[in-house]
Design a protein around this motif. Sequence first.
Motif, PDB file in Angstrom:
ATOM      1  N   TYR A   1      -0.145  11.772   7.002  1.00 16.76           N
ATOM      2  CA  TYR A   1       1.142  12.491   7.009  1.00 16.76           C
ATOM      3  C   TYR A   1       1.497  12.931   8.433  1.00 16.76           C
ATOM      4  O   TYR A   1       2.632  12.760   8.884  1.00 16.76           O
TER       5      TYR A   1
ATOM      6  N   ASP B   1       1.958  12.290  -3.786  1.00 16.16           N
ATOM      7  CA  ASP B   1       1.121  11.123  -3.499  1.00 16.16           C
ATOM      8  C   ASP B   1      -0.042  11.124  -4.496  1.00 16.16           C
ATOM      9  O   ASP B   1      -0.988  11.892  -4.354  1.00 16.16           O
TER      10      ASP B   1
ATOM     11  N   ALA C   1       1.178  -0.914  -3.830  1.00 13.60           N
ATOM     12  CA  ALA C   1       1.454   0.421  -4.359  1.00 13.60           C
ATOM     13  C   ALA C   1       2.891   0.443  -4.862  1.00 13.60           C
ATOM     14  O   ALA C   1       3.640  -0.528  -4.690  1.00 13.60           O
TER      15      ALA C   1
ATOM     16  N   SER D   1      -4.953   0.697  -5.007  1.00 13.09           N
ATOM     17  CA  SER D   1      -6.137   0.623  -4.140  1.00 13.09           C
ATOM     18  C   SER D   1      -7.371   1.272  -4.724  1.00 13.09           C
ATOM     19  O   SER D   1      -8.483   0.786  -4.523  1.00 13.09           O
ATOM     20  N   LYS D   2      -7.198   2.399  -5.400  1.00 12.48           N
ATOM     21  CA  LYS D   2      -8.380   3.159  -5.791  1.00 12.48           C
ATOM     22  C   LYS D   2      -8.798   2.839  -7.226  1.00 12.48           C
ATOM     23  O   LYS D   2      -9.830   2.237  -7.431  1.00 12.48           O
TER      24      LYS D   2
ATOM     25  N   ALA E   1      -2.478   9.000  -5.286  1.00 12.06           N
ATOM     26  CA  ALA E   1      -3.475   7.945  -5.071  1.00 12.06           C
ATOM     27  C   ALA E   1      -4.679   8.089  -6.014  1.00 12.06           C
ATOM     28  O   ALA E   1      -5.307   7.103  -6.374  1.00 12.06           O
ATOM     29  N   TYR E   2      -4.989   9.342  -6.411  1.00 13.44           N
ATOM     30  CA  TYR E   2      -6.210   9.585  -7.211  1.00 13.44           C
ATOM     31  C   TYR E   2      -5.914  10.110  -8.601  1.00 13.44           C
ATOM     32  O   TYR E   2      -6.809  10.594  -9.281  1.00 13.44           O
TER      33      TYR E   2
ATOM     34  N   ALA F   1      -0.452  15.532  -1.656  1.00 10.99           N
ATOM     35  CA  ALA F   1      -1.360  14.592  -2.307  1.00 10.99           C
ATOM     36  C   ALA F   1      -1.963  15.304  -3.510  1.00 10.99           C
ATOM     37  O   ALA F   1      -2.506  16.408  -3.377  1.00 10.99           O
TER      38      ALA F   1
ATOM     39  N   LEU G   1       4.767   5.689   2.079  1.00 11.72           N
ATOM     40  CA  LEU G   1       4.800   7.007   2.716  1.00 11.72           C
ATOM     41  C   LEU G   1       5.534   6.935   4.052  1.00 11.72           C
ATOM     42  O   LEU G   1       6.352   7.792   4.381  1.00 11.72           O
TER      43      LEU G   1
ATOM     44  N   GLY H   1       0.834  -1.202   0.000  1.00 15.19           N
ATOM     45  CA  GLY H   1       0.000   0.000   0.000  1.00 15.19           C
ATOM     46  C   GLY H   1       0.862   1.243   0.000  1.00 15.19           C
ATOM     47  O   GLY H   1       2.049   1.188   0.358  1.00 15.19           O
ATOM     48  N   SER H   2       0.286   2.374  -0.447  1.00 12.25           N
ATOM     49  CA  SER H   2       1.091   3.605  -0.388  1.00 12.25           C
ATOM     50  C   SER H   2       1.336   4.018   1.045  1.00 12.25           C
ATOM     51  O   SER H   2       2.300   4.720   1.338  1.00 12.25           O
TER      52      SER H   2
ATOM     53  N   TYR I   1      -4.131  14.284   3.334  1.00 10.02           N
ATOM     54  CA  TYR I   1      -4.233  12.915   3.825  1.00 10.02           C
ATOM     55  C   TYR I   1      -3.776  12.856   5.284  1.00 10.02           C
ATOM     56  O   TYR I   1      -2.661  13.267   5.617  1.00 10.02           O
TER      57      TYR I   1
ATOM     58  N   ALA J   1      -6.271  14.905  -1.005  1.00  7.79           N
ATOM     59  CA  ALA J   1      -7.272  14.147  -0.262  1.00  7.79           C
ATOM     60  C   ALA J   1      -8.238  15.124   0.412  1.00  7.79           C
ATOM     61  O   ALA J   1      -7.865  16.254   0.719  1.00  7.79           O
TER      62      ALA J   1
ATOM     63  N   ARG K   1      -3.488  -4.450  -0.808  1.00  7.85           N
ATOM     64  CA  ARG K   1      -2.383  -3.644  -0.292  1.00  7.85           C
ATOM     65  C   ARG K   1      -1.183  -3.654  -1.252  1.00  7.85           C
ATOM     66  O   ARG K   1      -0.190  -4.367  -1.044  1.00  7.85           O
TER      67      ARG K   1
END
Length: 349
Positions: free
Chosen positions: A112, A179, A218, A207-208, A181-182, A149, A88, A83-84, A109, A153, A216
């Motif tokens: 952090y 980051d 990344a 994940s997304k 993630a999206y 991010a 991180l 996972g990220s 997020y 986030a 899990r």
Amino acid sequence: MSKFFSKKYKDLVPYTPGEQPKDQAYIKLNTNESPFDLSKDILDGLLESRNPRLYSDISCVELRQKLASMFGVDENNIICGNGSDELLYFCFMAFCDDDTPAVFANITYGFYEVYANVNRIPYCIKNLNSDFTINVSDYLNQNKTIFIANPNAWTGILLSLDDIERIVSSNPDNVVVIDEAYVDFGGQSAVELTKKYDNLLVIQTFSKSRSMAGARLAFAIASQDLINDLNTIKFSVNPYNVNSLSQCLGSVVLDNDKLIQQNIKTIIENREYLVSELDKLNFETLPSKANFILTKHDSITGFDLYKKLKENGILVRYSELSELKDYVRITIGTKEQMDKLIDAIKFII
Ligand SMILES: *Cc1c(COP(=O)(O)O)cnc(C)c1O
């Protein structure tokens, strides 16, 4: 706290994940998972293809090779993580220090701050502008390790690649962690810039957008030196950090990228649909490039809307932050889920 718990951690406030209640079946729009299951073809054969009796491939070679050709980088520019969140955490360990504090936004997020605290790293919080955008000048010439991010986030707001490049180029002696993630839901990745800047590290997750939150998995992309540093941490903490089933699944999912891209396209369409329906009901929604939106309505607080939706079998997320008290964050689901949500909202307001 037991009498055995280390005093170092006595004030630690852990991260609060979105709730996963089991009391009934909910339409789950609170933790930004994909609404789309992986196909049976992808899931079949998973157990056969990797033998869990053996340790997993410590360097995730197959995955790194596939990611390398996908992103046009060398496999030595890639590390995979559990996972990220894990990557991180490694970044906080590797690139922050008493004299190299971390920098991140007041609304971003939540992990952090937790990672800075658990590693006892000092940090500096930068307030977002009143429209929830990042104030780029806050991040220039910092001499600190920067975490952003993108899209952010909670807000879903995207920072342009030009702005990221300004931040990265103005901090040549410090690491900038982006980051992403999206990023697949309408952003532009900063991975290309890692070829030009040796202080930029980009993290993406399965994940997304890739329907694999529970697996899990990344990865981070950066100059070989930064990746080596993260490997030093990984080999000091958890060398077999990615289990063999997740490695296999990730690899098959990369082979089926067309399906994933189709899901992403649908989620973006459903996002635009939800926003336009909420507009009609006088909601105010931040411009999101993520698989969630942050939205508010004059007549109800974020917490009350969350509570009423939950009574109607729909889970969304509210925030404890005072700046976000009017808002709820809603994960984009299927069209049917969005229609049920809209019906419930009409009923509530
Ligand atoms: C969800 C999320 C993560 C965590 O992703 P995992 O890969 O599941 O650990 C990291 N950063 C942001 C901004 C997220 O929203």
